[in-house]
Design a protein around this motif. Structure first.
Motif, mmCIF file in Angstrom:
data_model
loop_
_atom_site.group_PDB
_atom_site.id
_atom_site.type_symbol
_atom_site.label_atom_id
_atom_site.label_comp_id
_atom_site.label_asym_id
_atom_site.label_seq_id
_atom_site.Cartn_x
_atom_site.Cartn_y
_atom_site.Cartn_z
ATOM 1 N N LEU A 146 -19.068 77.392 51.147
ATOM 2 C CA LEU A 146 -18.144 78.015 52.151
ATOM 3 C C LEU A 146 -17.023 78.870 51.608
ATOM 4 O O LEU A 146 -16.530 78.881 50.681
ATOM 5 C CB LEU A 146 -17.302 76.579 52.760
ATOM 6 N N ARG A 147 -17.030 80.259 52.437
ATOM 7 C CA ARG A 147 -16.294 81.105 51.762
ATOM 8 C C ARG A 147 -15.265 81.512 52.887
ATOM 9 O O ARG A 147 -15.567 81.669 54.047
ATOM 10 C CB ARG A 147 -17.084 82.495 51.673
ATOM 11 N N VAL A 148 -14.069 81.214 52.573
ATOM 12 C CA VAL A 148 -12.682 81.308 53.319
ATOM 13 C C VAL A 148 -11.877 82.470 53.027
ATOM 14 O O VAL A 148 -11.716 82.512 51.517
ATOM 15 C CB VAL A 148 -12.039 80.013 53.389
ATOM 16 N N ALA A 149 -11.175 83.340 53.887
ATOM 17 C CA ALA A 149 -10.273 84.175 53.475
ATOM 18 C C ALA A 149 -9.107 84.061 54.345
ATOM 19 O O ALA A 149 -9.271 83.514 55.351
ATOM 20 C CB ALA A 149 -10.783 85.617 53.570
ATOM 21 N N ALA A 150 -7.846 84.322 53.819
ATOM 22 C CA ALA A 150 -6.655 83.871 54.409
ATOM 23 C C ALA A 150 -5.470 84.672 54.023
ATOM 24 O O ALA A 150 -5.674 85.319 52.588
ATOM 25 C CB ALA A 150 -6.124 82.405 54.178
ATOM 26 N N VAL A 179 -15.156 81.930 57.075
ATOM 27 C CA VAL A 179 -14.192 81.961 58.041
ATOM 28 C C VAL A 179 -12.906 82.698 57.538
ATOM 29 O O VAL A 179 -12.591 82.737 56.251
ATOM 30 C CB VAL A 179 -13.513 80.465 57.617
ATOM 31 N N VAL A 180 -12.344 83.649 58.509
ATOM 32 C CA VAL A 180 -11.363 84.336 58.004
ATOM 33 C C VAL A 180 -9.948 83.863 59.066
ATOM 34 O O VAL A 180 -9.913 84.009 60.224
ATOM 35 C CB VAL A 180 -11.607 85.837 58.348
ATOM 36 N N VAL A 181 -9.095 83.114 58.201
ATOM 37 C CA VAL A 181 -7.673 82.912 58.704
ATOM 38 C C VAL A 181 -7.047 84.104 59.051
ATOM 39 O O VAL A 181 -6.668 84.766 58.212
ATOM 40 C CB VAL A 181 -6.960 81.871 58.105
ATOM 41 N N HIS A 182 -6.731 84.366 60.183
ATOM 42 C CA HIS A 182 -5.830 85.570 60.553
ATOM 43 C C HIS A 182 -4.748 85.108 61.400
ATOM 44 O O HIS A 182 -4.815 84.367 62.144
ATOM 45 C CB HIS A 182 -6.853 86.352 61.360
ATOM 46 N N ILE A 183 -3.416 85.973 61.126
ATOM 47 C CA ILE A 183 -2.288 85.735 62.090
ATOM 48 C C ILE A 183 -1.993 86.902 62.818
ATOM 49 O O ILE A 183 -1.974 88.003 62.372
ATOM 50 C CB ILE A 183 -1.046 85.465 61.171
ATOM 51 N N GLY A 184 -2.187 86.800 64.202
ATOM 52 C CA GLY A 184 -2.201 87.912 65.077
ATOM 53 C C GLY A 184 -3.426 88.171 66.005
ATOM 54 O O GLY A 184 -4.136 87.493 65.627
ATOM 55 N N PRO A 185 -3.423 89.095 66.773
ATOM 56 C CA PRO A 185 -4.510 89.562 67.626
ATOM 57 C C PRO A 185 -5.734 90.066 66.679
ATOM 58 O O PRO A 185 -5.469 90.998 65.807
ATOM 59 C CB PRO A 185 -4.148 90.336 68.652
ATOM 60 N N ALA A 198 -8.927 81.479 63.572
ATOM 61 C CA ALA A 198 -9.954 81.448 62.729
ATOM 62 C C ALA A 198 -10.984 82.505 63.260
ATOM 63 O O ALA A 198 -11.452 82.060 64.321
ATOM 64 C CB ALA A 198 -10.511 80.213 62.773
ATOM 65 N N MET A 199 -11.397 83.516 62.600
ATOM 66 C CA MET A 199 -12.487 84.379 62.812
ATOM 67 C C MET A 199 -13.685 84.119 62.037
ATOM 68 O O MET A 199 -13.668 83.942 60.861
ATOM 69 C CB MET A 199 -12.135 85.858 62.694
ATOM 70 N N LEU A 200 -14.976 83.924 62.739
ATOM 71 C CA LEU A 200 -16.215 83.452 62.293
ATOM 72 C C LEU A 200 -17.235 84.587 62.551
ATOM 73 O O LEU A 200 -17.519 85.132 63.458
ATOM 74 C CB LEU A 200 -16.558 82.019 62.804
ATOM 75 N N GLY A 201 -18.021 84.738 61.495
ATOM 76 C CA GLY A 201 -19.185 85.583 61.700
ATOM 77 C C GLY A 201 -20.123 84.727 62.645
ATOM 78 O O GLY A 201 -20.303 83.712 62.782
ATOM 79 N N VAL A 202 -20.869 85.883 63.497
ATOM 80 C CA VAL A 202 -21.708 85.358 64.430
ATOM 81 C C VAL A 202 -22.553 84.245 64.210
ATOM 82 O O VAL A 202 -22.656 83.302 64.592
ATOM 83 C CB VAL A 202 -22.344 86.357 65.353
ATOM 84 N N ARG A 203 -23.348 84.637 62.947
ATOM 85 C CA ARG A 203 -24.287 83.687 62.473
ATOM 86 C C ARG A 203 -23.583 82.288 61.733
ATOM 87 O O ARG A 203 -24.189 81.210 62.059
ATOM 88 C CB ARG A 203 -25.501 84.289 61.492
ATOM 89 N N ALA A 234 -16.990 71.980 60.588
ATOM 90 C CA ALA A 234 -16.281 70.912 59.868
ATOM 91 C C ALA A 234 -14.889 71.359 59.343
ATOM 92 O O ALA A 234 -13.924 70.816 59.526
ATOM 93 C CB ALA A 234 -17.034 70.078 58.907
ATOM 94 N N PHE A 235 -14.954 72.627 58.726
ATOM 95 C CA PHE A 235 -13.699 72.920 58.128
ATOM 96 C C PHE A 235 -13.005 73.450 58.952
ATOM 97 O O PHE A 235 -11.756 73.053 58.986
ATOM 98 C CB PHE A 235 -14.022 74.242 57.207
ATOM 99 N N VAL A 236 -13.278 74.195 59.962
ATOM 100 C CA VAL A 236 -12.409 74.514 61.210
ATOM 101 C C VAL A 236 -11.894 73.578 61.888
ATOM 102 O O VAL A 236 -10.653 73.612 62.080
ATOM 103 C CB VAL A 236 -13.083 75.503 62.081
ATOM 104 N N ALA A 237 -12.403 72.562 62.110
ATOM 105 C CA ALA A 237 -12.071 71.299 62.786
ATOM 106 C C ALA A 237 -10.797 70.699 61.959
ATOM 107 O O ALA A 237 -9.704 70.293 62.331
ATOM 108 C CB ALA A 237 -13.028 70.154 63.134
#
Length: 310
Positions: free
Chosen positions: A94-98, A141-147, A271-276, A285-288
């Protein structure tokens, strides 16, 4: 002939900023990466990377190999995950950016809890100043603050987050009163410079009032939100900060909200997710788990707890 190992290797090289970074990801030495790359290029008779000093750019052939490498890696991950699903196990990498501050405070503990709950998962958490849609190619998963940007991506809101205008009590007591947004043009304003956003145009809205915009002249600016918050605490001026970042300062009286009857555009945590990757079991599960940790929003709980004890 290219093997699946070759494709996986070159996909890592292509997604890295340098051969040294690729070596760290592959847990080998930079000379080993360089030698393997040269051997690969010699075997297929084509240059995959153009090297100029410390900079490397993909050739057209390199971009083609990299894209196929990513597809193969994703197919292998999907197969591994599908087999894991049959055992009722969440598995894979799992690769996450924040963002730095938010990631350390709110995302890292969830990553730790997730790793404890799912032993078959390995996790990479990349913290940066302003992670956005551009890193979706290499992250689940990219955790992003703002639009988020106007791209074709899966976006899910994790928690509400307002943007607040605030300053220290000392600054407000020593300077001209602020009764309306236009008064800000005569004050010291502190800004966070993010990407190409116009941070000198502050927009306000208020019920039963016309929206207001103010062009401010920054007295101080930084690309680090924590620095701007520290300047505000030190009485250097007025800043716009995220609710999650200054809720405790406001509750403790270290900062005061300015023009509380006016609202700034919100900056929800998403949370922004890649389409695939948006369909990945480990991603879901992580986003939940992350949404559960942020509901209710911890920064609003802290404010309510302080109010009850006053």
């Amino acid at each position: 002939m290219l093997t699946s190992d070759d494709l996986a290797f070159f996909a890592v090289v292509a997604d890295s900023g340098s051969l040294a970074e690729a070596a760290r990801k592959l847990n080998v030495t930079p000379p080993a990466v360089s030698q393997r790359l040269m051997a690969l290029e010699a075997r297929i008779g084509m240059r995959l990377l153009e090297r100029t000093g410390r900079r490397s750019t993909l050739t057209d052939e390199g971009a083609l190999v990299a894209s196929h490498g990513r597809m193969v890696a994703e197919a292998i991950e999907a197969l591994t995950e599908a087999l894991g699903d049959r055992k009722s196990r969440v598995s894979g990498h799992l690769r996450v950016a924040a963002p730095h501050g938010f990631g350390r405070l709110h995302v890292a503990p969830v990553a730790e809890a997730f790793a404890r709950a799912h032993e078959g998962v390995t996790i990479s958490l990349e913290l940066s100043d302003h992670p956005g849609a551009q890193v979706l190619e290499s992250c689940d998963v990219v955790v992003h603050i703002g639009p988020p940007g106007p791209l074709s991506q899966v976006v899910t809101t994790l928690a509400p987050n307002r943007r607040l205008l605030c300053a220290s009590p000392a600054y407000l007591e020593q300077n001209e009163a602020i009764a309306a947004p236009e008064d800000l043009a005569r004050h010291r304003c502190l800004v966070v410079r993010e990407n190409d956003e116009d941070v000198t145009l502050w927009r306000f809205s208020r019920r039963r009032h016309e929206p207001a915009t103010v062009r401010i002249r920054p007295a101080m600016s930084s690309n680090d939100g924590a620095v701007v918050r520290d300047w505000a605490l030190a009485g250097m001026g007025i800043a716009i900060r995220s609710e999650w970042h200054v809720a405790e300062d406001l509750a403790q009286g270290r900062l005061r909200q300015v023009l509380p009857e006016w609202e700034l555009p919100p900056a929800d945590v998403v949370a922004m997710l890649g389409v695939r990757r948006g369909r990945s079991a480990r991603t879901t599960a992580f986003v939940a788990m992350l949404r559960q940790a942020l509901n209710p929003a911890p920064w609003r709980q802290a404010k309510e707890a302080t109010g009850r004890h006053q």
